[in-house]
Design a protein around this motif. Structure first.
Motif, PDB file in Angstrom:
ATOM      1  N   SER A  48      13.395   3.704  -5.293  1.00 15.20           N
ATOM      2  CA  SER A  48      12.370   4.727  -5.493  1.00 15.20           C
ATOM      3  C   SER A  48      11.012   4.072  -5.299  1.00 15.20           C
ATOM      4  CB  SER A  48      12.463   5.358  -6.893  1.00 15.20           C
ATOM      5  OG  SER A  48      12.109   4.411  -7.885  1.00 15.20           O
ATOM      6  N   GLY A  49       9.998   4.898  -5.056  1.00 17.28           N
ATOM      7  CA  GLY A  49       8.640   4.398  -4.890  1.00 17.28           C
ATOM      8  C   GLY A  49       7.699   5.103  -5.854  1.00 17.28           C
ATOM      9  N   ARG A  50       6.667   4.415  -6.286  1.00 22.18           N
ATOM     10  CA  ARG A  50       5.712   5.014  -7.223  1.00 22.18           C
ATOM     11  C   ARG A  50       4.394   4.266  -7.150  1.00 22.18           C
ATOM     12  NH1 ARG A  50       5.040   1.752 -11.677  1.00 22.18           N
ATOM     13  NH2 ARG A  50       6.633   0.134 -11.979  1.00 22.18           N
ATOM     14  N   GLU A  51       3.333   4.953  -7.600  1.00 22.19           N
ATOM     15  CA  GLU A  51       2.052   4.275  -7.722  1.00 22.19           C
ATOM     16  C   GLU A  51       2.074   3.385  -8.951  1.00 22.19           C
ATOM     17  OE1 GLU A  51      -0.660   7.565 -10.127  1.00 22.19           O
ATOM     18  OE2 GLU A  51      -0.746   7.492  -7.942  1.00 22.19           O
ATOM     19  N   ILE A  52       1.319   2.279  -8.905  1.00 23.20           N
ATOM     20  CA  ILE A  52       1.336   1.332 -10.016  1.00 23.20           C
ATOM     21  C   ILE A  52       0.645   1.916 -11.235  1.00 23.20           C
ATOM     22  CG2 ILE A  52       0.566  -0.955 -10.761  1.00 23.20           C
ATOM     23  CD1 ILE A  52       0.852  -1.848  -7.839  1.00 23.20           C
ATOM     24  N   GLU A  77      -2.552   5.213 -12.390  1.00 24.72           N
ATOM     25  CA  GLU A  77      -3.475   6.255 -11.942  1.00 24.72           C
ATOM     26  C   GLU A  77      -4.799   5.667 -11.483  1.00 24.72           C
ATOM     27  OE1 GLU A  77      -3.935   9.190 -14.947  1.00 24.72           O
ATOM     28  OE2 GLU A  77      -1.840   9.880 -14.847  1.00 24.72           O
ATOM     29  N   ASP A  78      -5.149   4.476 -11.997  1.00 24.13           N
ATOM     30  CA  ASP A  78      -6.402   3.834 -11.596  1.00 24.13           C
ATOM     31  C   ASP A  78      -6.298   3.151 -10.242  1.00 24.13           C
ATOM     32  OD1 ASP A  78      -7.488   4.622 -14.021  1.00 24.13           O
ATOM     33  OD2 ASP A  78      -6.900   2.754 -15.031  1.00 24.13           O
ATOM     34  N   GLN A  79      -5.055   3.002  -9.739  1.00 27.25           N
ATOM     35  CA  GLN A  79      -4.831   2.351  -8.446  1.00 27.25           C
ATOM     36  C   GLN A  79      -3.942   3.246  -7.580  1.00 27.25           C
ATOM     37  OE1 GLN A  79      -3.331  -1.238 -10.682  1.00 27.25           O
ATOM     38  NE2 GLN A  79      -4.480  -2.329  -9.099  1.00 27.25           N
ATOM     39  N   PRO A  80      -4.429   4.409  -7.172  1.00 25.15           N
ATOM     40  CA  PRO A  80      -3.567   5.384  -6.483  1.00 25.15           C
ATOM     41  C   PRO A  80      -3.051   4.920  -5.127  1.00 25.15           C
ATOM     42  CG  PRO A  80      -5.864   6.062  -6.390  1.00 25.15           C
ATOM     43  CD  PRO A  80      -5.808   4.910  -7.338  1.00 25.15           C
ATOM     44  N   GLN A  81      -3.696   3.931  -4.507  1.00 23.53           N
ATOM     45  CA  GLN A  81      -3.250   3.458  -3.202  1.00 23.53           C
ATOM     46  C   GLN A  81      -2.347   2.233  -3.300  1.00 23.53           C
ATOM     47  OE1 GLN A  81      -3.785   5.287  -0.451  1.00 23.53           O
ATOM     48  NE2 GLN A  81      -4.781   6.706  -1.889  1.00 23.53           N
ATOM     49  N   PRO A  97       0.824  -1.216   0.000  1.00 21.79           N
ATOM     50  CA  PRO A  97       0.000   0.000   0.000  1.00 21.79           C
ATOM     51  C   PRO A  97       0.860   1.269   0.000  1.00 21.79           C
ATOM     52  CG  PRO A  97      -0.824  -1.581   1.601  1.00 21.79           C
ATOM     53  CD  PRO A  97       0.498  -2.107   1.124  1.00 21.79           C
ATOM     54  N   LYS A  98       0.282   2.342  -0.488  1.00 19.98           N
ATOM     55  CA  LYS A  98       0.980   3.626  -0.582  1.00 19.98           C
ATOM     56  C   LYS A  98       1.610   4.031   0.740  1.00 19.98           C
ATOM     57  CE  LYS A  98      -0.053   8.539  -1.467  1.00 19.98           C
ATOM     58  NZ  LYS A  98      -1.104   9.494  -1.912  1.00 19.98           N
ATOM     59  N   SER A  99       0.853   3.921   1.834  1.00 20.66           N
ATOM     60  CA  SER A  99       1.376   4.362   3.135  1.00 20.66           C
ATOM     61  C   SER A  99       2.597   3.550   3.552  1.00 20.66           C
ATOM     62  CB  SER A  99       0.285   4.262   4.209  1.00 20.66           C
ATOM     63  OG  SER A  99      -0.188   2.923   4.303  1.00 20.66           O
ATOM     64  N   ASP A 100       2.612   2.242   3.238  1.00 22.40           N
ATOM     65  CA  ASP A 100       3.753   1.398   3.600  1.00 22.40           C
ATOM     66  C   ASP A 100       4.988   1.751   2.786  1.00 22.40           C
ATOM     67  OD1 ASP A 100       2.011   0.162   5.324  1.00 22.40           O
ATOM     68  OD2 ASP A 100       1.891  -1.723   4.203  1.00 22.40           O
ATOM     69  N   VAL A 101       4.799   2.029   1.493  1.00 20.70           N
ATOM     70  CA  VAL A 101       5.947   2.393   0.656  1.00 20.70           C
ATOM     71  C   VAL A 101       6.496   3.755   1.064  1.00 20.70           C
ATOM     72  CG1 VAL A 101       6.686   2.911  -1.704  1.00 20.70           C
ATOM     73  CG2 VAL A 101       5.171   0.966  -1.271  1.00 20.70           C
ATOM     74  N   GLN A 102       5.606   4.707   1.365  1.00 19.26           N
ATOM     75  CA  GLN A 102       6.081   6.024   1.806  1.00 19.26           C
ATOM     76  C   GLN A 102       6.842   5.908   3.127  1.00 19.26           C
ATOM     77  OE1 GLN A 102       2.475   8.418   1.774  1.00 19.26           O
ATOM     78  NE2 GLN A 102       3.024   9.282  -0.210  1.00 19.26           N
ATOM     79  N   ALA A 103       6.347   5.075   4.030  1.00 19.41           N
ATOM     80  CA  ALA A 103       7.054   4.870   5.305  1.00 19.41           C
ATOM     81  C   ALA A 103       8.419   4.230   5.056  1.00 19.41           C
ATOM     82  CB  ALA A 103       6.212   4.008   6.239  1.00 19.41           C
TER      83      ALA A 103
END
Length: 302
Positions: A36-40, A42-46, A12-18
């Motif tokens: 680096s981290g990124r969203e998969i 635009e349709d799956q922003p989390q 999940p986004k929060s885990d990658v940002q952490a």
């Protein structure tokens, strides 16, 4: 041409940002392992992925290092061999120029802009190429300070990384003395190279930058050259809170601090509280993505 390998951890986004924040706090990191981290999509922003690139086949050590960033609960890490390519060139092709207020930041392969203050910053081991929301937000806030009539002759850039924010401050206040510092020894040579590339003077006089390697304000030169009219710190929320009193002791009355590296919400509130207790008041804030950028001024002593 060279072979490269990629490690991928989907979370999940929060885990990658952490995980990215945890990486920033590690002093002894294998710099051959670039992450680096990124969203998969635009349709799956989390739904995000943490990616790592390594110049040879990753061993268990590299997988453990990537997994350890997830605070004891790492997702499955996949490893794939990438085709033989010039990965430096390809990565630079994926680094478009950015505009942030008065500034235009680009890799050397792109031309400068005629209608902005341009800096060429290569992709490097140091943080602060302008691509991250915190760096771009700081550039925008520096321009806002200039528009609001801030005048400064003595500037400190703590956690300078590539030197970009110090260079930007020097462009806005060309007669100021600028002292830049970073905890990472790699940044010393990175700043020297970037200064040469952008025609920035290094030295102790007005209109020049002096670079030191030190944690926080823990350097005799940093202390001697204060108090500062403007102190920039694009680091992390935890260190910013810990350094609030040190920054207060290093900034002149009515002087400004520009703080970044903190997430909007709880981290922003905690940093604001720490600096309010240290004698600062909020002047302005910007939110870029999930990140908050704060401009505060030190109150006059009563």
């Amino acid at each position: 041409m060279s072979t490269s390998w990629k490690l991928s951890a989907f979370a999940p986004k929060s885990d990658v940002q952490a995980a990215l924040l945890a990486h920033d706090e590690i002093e002894e990191w294998d710099f051959d392992l670039v992450i680096s981290g990124r969203e998969i999509s635009e349709d799956q922003p989390q739904d995000w992925v943490l990616e790592g690139w390594y110049p040879s086949k990753p061993a268990a050590e590299q997988k453990r290092a990537l997994g350890a960033l997830f605070n004891g609960s790492p997702p499955k890490i996949t490893v794939e061999k990438l085709p033989d390519e010039d990965w430096v060139t390809l990565s630079q092709q994926g680094t478009p120029p950015i505009r942030a207020g008065r500034f235009y930041v680009h890799i050397p392969e792109f031309p400068p802009a005629d209608d902005a203050i341009s800096f060429a910053i290569p992709a490097s081991q140091a943080f602060g190429t302008g691509q991250h929301e915190t760096t771009a937000g700081c550039l925008e806030m520096l321009g806002q300070m200039k528009t609001c009539g801030v005048h400064t002759r003595n500037i400190a850039d703590i956690g300078t990384g590539t030197g970009l924010l110090g260079f930007a401050a020097m462009a806005l206040w060309p007669r100021a003395h600028i002292t830049a510092s970073d905890i990472d020894p790699v940044c010393g040579s990175v700043v020297e190279d970037n200064a040469a590339l952008n025609g920035v003077s290094l030295g102790a006089g007005a209109g020049a930058m002096t670079m030191v390697i030190a944690p926080g304000m823990d350097d005799p030169l940093l202390r001697i050259r204060g108090p500062y009219d403007l102190l920039i710190a694009n680091i992390l929320a935890g260190p910013l809170i810990e350094l609030a009193q040190d920054f207060a002791a290093s900034v002149a009355p009515s002087g400004s601090v520009l703080l970044a590296g903190l997430l909007a919400g709880e981290q922003e509130a905690a940093v604001r509280r720490a600096y309010r207790r240290a004698g600062f008041r909020l002047v302005s804030s910007i939110q870029r993505g999930d990140w908050a950028i704060l401009w505060l001024k030190r109150r006059l002593a009563r």
